[in-house]
Enzyme design. Structure first.
Site, PDB file in Angstrom:
ATOM      1  N   GLU A  49      -3.555  -3.902  -0.826  1.00  0.00           N
ATOM      2  CA  GLU A  49      -3.506  -2.461  -1.084  1.00  0.00           C
ATOM      3  C   GLU A  49      -3.507  -2.179  -2.588  1.00  0.00           C
ATOM      4  OE1 GLU A  49      -0.710   1.260   0.314  1.00  0.00           O
ATOM      5  OE2 GLU A  49       0.267  -0.427  -0.665  1.00  0.00           O
ATOM      6  N   LYS A 140      -5.112   6.849   2.283  1.00  0.00           N
ATOM      7  CA  LYS A 140      -3.802   6.695   2.913  1.00  0.00           C
ATOM      8  C   LYS A 140      -3.228   8.061   3.299  1.00  0.00           C
ATOM      9  CE  LYS A 140       0.577   4.264   2.118  1.00  0.00           C
ATOM     10  NZ  LYS A 140       1.315   3.414   1.151  1.00  0.00           N
ATOM     11  N   CYS A 174      -0.420  -0.343   4.135  1.00  0.00           N
ATOM     12  CA  CYS A 174       1.025  -0.416   3.943  1.00  0.00           C
ATOM     13  C   CYS A 174       1.796   0.252   5.087  1.00  0.00           C
ATOM     14  CB  CYS A 174       1.355   0.191   2.581  1.00  0.00           C
ATOM     15  SG  CYS A 174       2.969  -0.219   1.899  1.00  0.00           S
TER      16      CYS A 174
END
Length: 323
Positions: A49, A140, A174
């Protein structure tokens, strides 16, 4: 059963440290590791990430929530400058490396997109096909905790899956991997190979990876980055973090589990390494015999998910030609 190479895919996890806050040099390093993965026979390689140009570790160590801080403004300006602007061609060398090697790539970037004005950044997951073309960019959905002081929240546009060999591949960034509805959006599209991208740390991967595999009855690749005190570049405004940061900020923890939840590659920490494994799609089909969360074990008449995949924007321009 048919035991042919068409049932298998060799994958690589590139657990590396970025050249922190240096986009061009980090992407050069990514290209080198793509080439290394292709030489190892991989048909797919994944990176952690926010790898390019790096995770905002300074926030925790420099009083990042202080309003109107000149230091935070200076670091943020530098971060914007080094972020990945896809429209400017920053990923062209990565795409070219994927095409040369005939290898699909998933890469975590800090994206500075033109469609949101170009002055906010998003933690994005980019999927590049083996043809060298960008297939999707997922921003995200919700930055985690202090990340919200740097990253903007994304949207559902990139909640897409892609065919890679015999597998249907998807990925999340994540803590998104802890969001059951985000996972369900990928399951509904037939995902059977899941990539969980992390900035690093065994504590994030050791407990979740096996559970995700068992829930999805899919192979799960947890790919992390590294970040060490020595990786903070001299002269960077982020050097202010050196007064309090530990020697190891992100220790890796990359690993691979099979669809039965058992380790194929146990977590690796503390070093850069290319983790390689060959996956057999028949194992997915075996595990789906008694549980298939989007198929025979689903009850869409009782519970269903609605996913909005429009790319968010603050304006729609309806231009008309002049009379």
């Amino acid at each position: 059963m048919n035991d042919t190479p068409a049932e298998r895919l060799t994958v690589g996890l590139a657990q590396i440290a970025p050249v922190w806050l240096d986009r061009a040099r980090t992407l050069d390093k990514v290209v080198a590791w793509i080439e290394r993965a292709a030489q190892a026979g991989c048909g797919f390689v994944a990176f952690g990430e926010a790898l390019a140009p790096g995770y905002p570790f300074w926030i925790e160590h420099t009083d990042g929530a202080r309003f109107e801080s000149s230091l935070q403004k200076e670091i943020h300006a530098h971060y914007l400058d080094q972020a990945v602007h896809v429209e400017a061609g920053h990923l062209d060398p990565v795409c070219a490396a994927a095409a040369r090697g005939g290898i699909a790539v998933m890469l975590g970037i800090i994206e500075r997109p033109a469609d949101r004005g170009g002055h906010s950044v998003y933690c994005s997951r980019v999927h590049i096909g083996a043809d060298g073309k960008i297939a999707s960019i997922h921003r995200k959905l919700m930055p985690t905790y202090e990340e919200r002081l740097s990253w903007a929240p994304g949207d559902g546009h990139g909640l897409q899956v892609h065919r890679v060999g015999p597998f249907t591949l998807g990925g999340l960034n994540c803590f998104e991997n802890w969001m059951p509805l985000a996972r369900a959006a990928l399951y509904a599209q037939g995902e059977d190979l899941h990539v969980a991208l992390w900035p690093g740390n065994l504590r994030n991967t050791e407990g979740t990876t096996r559970f995700l595999a068992r829930e999805g009855r899919s192979y799960v690749l947890a790919v992390s980055g590294l970040m060490r005190r020595q990786d903070v570049p001299a002269g960077s405004p982020a050097c202010a973090m050196l007064a309090s940061c530990p020697d190891m900020l992100a220790d890796g923890g990359s690993c691979i589990t099979g669809p039965d939840g058992n380790w194929l590659v146990e977590p690796v920490t503390g070093r850069e390494e290319l983790l390689v494994a060959t996956l057999d799609h028949r194992e997915v089909r075996r595990e789906r015999q008694n549980f298939d969360q989007a198929g025979h074990y689903a009850r869409p008449d009782v519970t269903r998910l609605v996913v909005h995949r429009q790319r968010q924007s603050i304006a729609s321009f309806l231009d008309q030609p002049m009379p």
